[in-house]
Motif scaffolding. Structure first.
Motif, PDB file in Angstrom:
ATOM      1  N   UNK A   1       0.828  -1.201   0.000  1.00 32.61           N
ATOM      2  CA  UNK A   1       0.000   0.000   0.000  1.00 32.61           C
ATOM      3  C   UNK A   1       0.863   1.253   0.000  1.00 32.61           C
ATOM      4  N   UNK A   2       0.510   2.203  -0.831  1.00 35.92           N
ATOM      5  CA  UNK A   2       1.235   3.467  -0.866  1.00 35.92           C
ATOM      6  C   UNK A   2       0.940   4.269   0.396  1.00 35.92           C
ATOM      7  N   UNK A   3       1.908   5.071   0.810  1.00 42.80           N
ATOM      8  CA  UNK A   3       1.727   5.934   1.974  1.00 42.80           C
ATOM      9  C   UNK A   3       0.918   7.182   1.632  1.00 42.80           C
ATOM     10  N   UNK A   4       0.947   7.566   0.368  1.00 48.71           N
ATOM     11  CA  UNK A   4       0.243   8.771  -0.054  1.00 48.71           C
ATOM     12  C   UNK A   4       0.171   8.838  -1.566  1.00 48.71           C
ATOM     13  N   UNK A   5      -0.243   9.990  -2.063  1.00 49.01           N
ATOM     14  CA  UNK A   5      -0.574  10.104  -3.473  1.00 49.01           C
ATOM     15  C   UNK A   5      -0.024  11.395  -4.083  1.00 49.01           C
ATOM     16  N   UNK A   6       0.264  11.306  -5.370  1.00 45.19           N
ATOM     17  CA  UNK A   6       0.637  12.459  -6.182  1.00 45.19           C
ATOM     18  C   UNK A   6      -0.410  12.590  -7.280  1.00 45.19           C
ATOM     19  N   UNK A   7      -1.042  13.755  -7.361  1.00 41.69           N
ATOM     20  CA  UNK A   7      -2.106  13.954  -8.343  1.00 41.69           C
ATOM     21  C   UNK A   7      -1.791  15.147  -9.245  1.00 41.69           C
ATOM     22  N   UNK A   8      -1.397  14.849 -10.474  1.00 45.08           N
ATOM     23  CA  UNK A   8      -1.258  15.902 -11.479  1.00 45.08           C
ATOM     24  C   UNK A   8      -2.647  16.287 -11.985  1.00 45.08           C
ATOM     25  N   UNK A   9      -2.859  17.587 -12.127  1.00 47.55           N
ATOM     26  CA  UNK A   9      -4.109  18.093 -12.698  1.00 47.55           C
ATOM     27  C   UNK A   9      -3.725  19.066 -13.807  1.00 47.55           C
ATOM     28  N   UNK A  10      -3.998  18.696 -15.040  1.00 44.73           N
ATOM     29  CA  UNK A  10      -3.672  19.538 -16.192  1.00 44.73           C
ATOM     30  C   UNK A  10      -4.931  20.248 -16.674  1.00 44.73           C
ATOM     31  N   UNK A  11      -4.817  21.539 -16.871  1.00 47.61           N
ATOM     32  CA  UNK A  11      -5.961  22.332 -17.310  1.00 47.61           C
ATOM     33  C   UNK A  11      -5.762  22.729 -18.767  1.00 47.61           C
ATOM     34  N   UNK A  12      -6.519  22.102 -19.662  1.00 48.59           N
ATOM     35  CA  UNK A  12      -6.424  22.382 -21.100  1.00 48.59           C
ATOM     36  C   UNK A  12      -7.500  23.393 -21.469  1.00 48.59           C
ATOM     37  N   UNK A  13      -7.067  24.575 -21.840  1.00 46.61           N
ATOM     38  CA  UNK A  13      -8.015  25.620 -22.185  1.00 46.61           C
ATOM     39  C   UNK A  13      -7.384  26.627 -23.139  1.00 46.61           C
ATOM     40  N   UNK A  14      -8.192  27.090 -24.083  1.00 49.54           N
ATOM     41  CA  UNK A  14      -7.854  28.230 -24.930  1.00 49.54           C
ATOM     42  C   UNK A  14      -9.137  29.017 -25.165  1.00 49.54           C
ATOM     43  N   UNK A  15      -9.025  30.331 -25.365  1.00 47.69           N
ATOM     44  CA  UNK A  15     -10.227  31.088 -25.719  1.00 47.69           C
ATOM     45  C   UNK A  15     -10.720  30.683 -27.104  1.00 47.69           C
ATOM     46  N   UNK A  16     -12.007  30.823 -27.316  1.00 48.06           N
ATOM     47  CA  UNK A  16     -12.612  30.448 -28.587  1.00 48.06           C
ATOM     48  C   UNK A  16     -12.189  31.449 -29.661  1.00 48.06           C
ATOM     49  N   UNK A  17     -11.338  30.992 -30.579  1.00 51.36           N
ATOM     50  CA  UNK A  17     -10.825  31.837 -31.662  1.00 51.36           C
ATOM     51  C   UNK A  17     -11.094  31.120 -32.968  1.00 51.36           C
ATOM     52  N   UNK A  18     -11.984  31.712 -33.745  1.00 47.18           N
ATOM     53  CA  UNK A  18     -12.389  31.095 -35.015  1.00 47.18           C
ATOM     54  C   UNK A  18     -12.877  32.215 -35.927  1.00 47.18           C
ATOM     55  N   UNK A  19     -12.231  32.345 -37.088  1.00 47.76           N
ATOM     56  CA  UNK A  19     -12.539  33.472 -37.968  1.00 47.76           C
ATOM     57  C   UNK A  19     -12.753  32.989 -39.398  1.00 47.76           C
ATOM     58  N   UNK A  20     -13.955  32.483 -39.691  1.00 42.26           N
ATOM     59  CA  UNK A  20     -14.228  32.010 -41.052  1.00 42.26           C
ATOM     60  C   UNK A  20     -14.267  33.129 -42.083  1.00 42.26           C
ATOM     61  N   UNK A  21     -14.366  34.385 -41.609  1.00 45.31           N
ATOM     62  CA  UNK A  21     -14.416  35.516 -42.536  1.00 45.31           C
ATOM     63  C   UNK A  21     -13.062  35.800 -43.175  1.00 45.31           C
ATOM     64  N   UNK A  22     -11.996  35.140 -42.676  1.00 49.06           N
ATOM     65  CA  UNK A  22     -10.653  35.286 -43.240  1.00 49.06           C
ATOM     66  C   UNK A  22     -10.152  33.925 -43.727  1.00 49.06           C
ATOM     67  N   UNK A  23      -9.359  33.942 -44.762  1.00 55.79           N
ATOM     68  CA  UNK A  23      -8.767  32.706 -45.253  1.00 55.79           C
ATOM     69  C   UNK A  23      -7.788  32.129 -44.229  1.00 55.79           C
ATOM     70  N   UNK A  24      -7.006  32.996 -43.611  1.00 54.57           N
ATOM     71  CA  UNK A  24      -6.098  32.608 -42.530  1.00 54.57           C
ATOM     72  C   UNK A  24      -6.184  33.679 -41.455  1.00 54.57           C
ATOM     73  N   UNK A  25      -6.012  33.254 -40.206  1.00 55.34           N
ATOM     74  CA  UNK A  25      -6.086  34.226 -39.123  1.00 55.34           C
ATOM     75  C   UNK A  25      -5.004  33.897 -38.095  1.00 55.34           C
ATOM     76  N   UNK A  26      -4.185  34.900 -37.782  1.00 62.25           N
ATOM     77  CA  UNK A  26      -2.983  34.677 -36.986  1.00 62.25           C
ATOM     78  C   UNK A  26      -3.290  34.016 -35.655  1.00 62.25           C
ATOM     79  N   UNK A  27      -4.310  34.512 -34.931  1.00 58.81           N
ATOM     80  CA  UNK A  27      -4.565  33.992 -33.584  1.00 58.81           C
ATOM     81  C   UNK A  27      -5.086  32.558 -33.574  1.00 58.81           C
TER      82      UNK A  27
END
Length: 528
Positions: A1-27
């Protein structure tokens, strides 16, 4: 039995960036870089851990706004196109560098890296969200949600209905995509205030993370500090960040990422080679990162030596062993003074691993493997499984806090961005007024219903905590400011049309095309 625990918590997030009005968009590169350097590299490591039968545990939160981009057909097609452009650039680079053996090798190394990444993307039909779902179903990776578009909840609490819109619509979209209700929630910016836990509980959320101060200054004082969760009075568990172990990882000065063997983030050929040579490979005809970086950190000066992937891998192995040794020593001590199983909670932005710290996914893979086979004191575990095994904990009131500077809120409300708060509050109030007015009608015309849904989309997009944060950082500030103003003006435009019964179908369709987050968004929640 382990004596304790290590818990990684990764937060995957980006703001919603979508620009169909342009052929390419830097952001839009923000998303493409994160897929290439963080999400797929992490998935590859997690797949390998499961394939090799390694016992491991980890929690990752995926924000609904990020999920919406990962699911979007336009962005998925643009990502694949972008990868093919980079692969072609690598081929050109191998020819340009044919007389320099080491840098030609690196160009070929990047060619293989980009090709492998594109193949992974195409093998899952571009829906990497479903690879996370599969890993969750396998049991080692725990996938949890975030709140809507990452709204800063203490600010939104001024109008509870607009906060509820973030909660209900975000969790509903997460369930639509992932096929299950989230067990836990990453509170945006770890920004907690008293009462938020009640709302999370109402949506079936079992646990969330807070900044260190949220636990250390809880009332009554926690017996075990951040090394055991607290139950709020509503019954939701709050896990606190172990600042010591996380600083060792995220800090470029005091942590592992600043080692001279690791890849230098700030030396990218997109900013260094002849512009005409690069023109066809750059979006928007402006200089930007390509992800092709030939140098290692080397030292604090301007001289940078060539990157050596194998030396970097060996250093990641050493740093993983060092990190684990220190966590084992910490768990051994905590076990001697605690009457419950200690847990070291290590939350990070997922994008640290791969994007900012290129070797981060490799380092994480080594930590998880070494934890499984090289020691007996701790076990890596997801937060949900920890609560399953250790259900009894102290009850207390966590302190108001965030993981901003000194645990306060100043990044999201200061002299540079306070105008955003006024505008977002204004459109939130208007949304509530509209929803209450139309919810009282016996029936709502189909076109009006669509316009009300679009109003709700404009509101949640304006509410993203990313916009005031970007302004505070001074990076892409003009873009962030424009996004808030655009979403606010679009909501006001639609609201005027709804109130005057003059909704224009073609103009509504144009807005639905541009801001298409959360297809089934519920506008009626704002009337509650």
């Amino acid at each position: 039995m382990a004596k304790g625990y290590l818990s990684f918590v990764l937060h995957a997030h980006l703001p919603f960036v979508r620009h169909p009005e342009f052929e390419q968009f830097l952001e839009e590169l923000w998303l493409f870089e994160a897929i290439t350097e963080t999400y797929i590299p992490l998935l590859e490591r997690f797949d390998a851990l499961d394939r090799d039968g390694v016992p491991w545990g980890l929690t990752i939160s995926i924000s609904p706004s990020l999920l919406a981009m990962l699911e979007d057909d336009l962005l998925r097609a643009r990502y694949a196109r972008r990868m093919r452009v980079l692969i072609e650039l690598c081929e050109r680079e191998q020819e340009r560098l044919k007389d320099d053996p080491h840098f030609r090798y690196l160009a070929g190394w990047y060619h293989e890296y980009f090709s492998r990444t594109l193949k992974y993307f195409e093998d899952c039909d571009g829906r990497i969200s479903q690879r996370f779902r599969k890993l969750h179903e396998n049991g080692n990776l725990e996938v949890i949600s975030c709140i809507g578009t990452h709204g800063f909840m203490p600010h939104l609490s001024a109008n509870p209905a607009t906060m509820e819109g973030q909660l209900e619509n975000g969790f509903a979209y997460f369930e639509d995509v992932m096929g299950f209700k989230p067990n836990g929630c990453w509170v945006p910016e770890c920004a907690y205030y008293p009462g938020l836990d009640d709302r999370l509980r109402n949506h079936g959320i079992r646990f969330f993370c807070t900044e260190t101060e949220g636990i250390e200054y809880a009332k009554p004082q926690p017996v075990y500090g951040v090394h055991a969760p607290l139950y709020t009075p509503s019954g939701v568990a709050a896990f606190g960040r172990d600042h010591g172990c996380t600083k060792q990882v995220w800090s470029a000065e005091a942590g592992f990422p600043g080692d001279g063997n690791y890849r230098e983030f700030y030396r990218d050929i997109g900013h260094e080679l002849d512009f005409e040579y690069l023109r066809k490979f750059l979006p928007g005809d402006v200089r930007s990162d390509t992800g092709i970086k030939y140098h290692r950190i080397t030292g604090p000066g301007s001289h940078k030596a060539g990157y050596d992937p194998e030396s970097a891998r060996k250093k990641a192995d050493q740093h993983a062993a060092q990190f684990l040794f220190q966590r084992v020593s910490h768990i051994d001590y905590l076990d001697s003074v605690m009457n419950t199983s200690p847990v070291i909670v290590a939350p990070f932005d997922a994008e640290l691993f791969g994007h900012w710290w290129f070797e981060g996914p490799t380092w994480l893979d080594y930590v998880l493997r070494k934890a499984a086979y090289d020691q007996n004191s701790l076990e890596t575990i997801s937060l949900g499984k920890y609560l399953d095994r250790n259900p009894v904990h102290q009850t207390a009131y966590p302190a108001t806090s965030s993981w901003g500077h000194k645990g306060h809120f100043e990044y999201w409300l200061n002299g540079a961005n306070d105008w955003m708060f006024d505008q977002i509050t204004s459109i939130g109030d208007r949304m509530v007024g509209l929803a209450k007015k139309f919810a009282q009608k016996k029936s709502v015309k189909k076109l009006d219903d669509r316009a009300l849904k679009q109003c709700a989309r404009e509101l949640v997009l304006a509410q993203s905590s990313d916009w005031p944060f970007i302004v505070s950082n001074g990076t892409s500030a003009q873009y962030a400011e424009r996004r808030v103003r655009d979403h606010c003006s679009r909501l006001h435009y639609l609201a005027d049309a709804l109130e005057n019964d003059t909704v224009d179908k073609k103009e509504l369709e144009a807005l639905e095309l541009m801001d298409n987050i959360f297809p089934n968004i519920n506008w009626r929640v704002y009337a509650s």
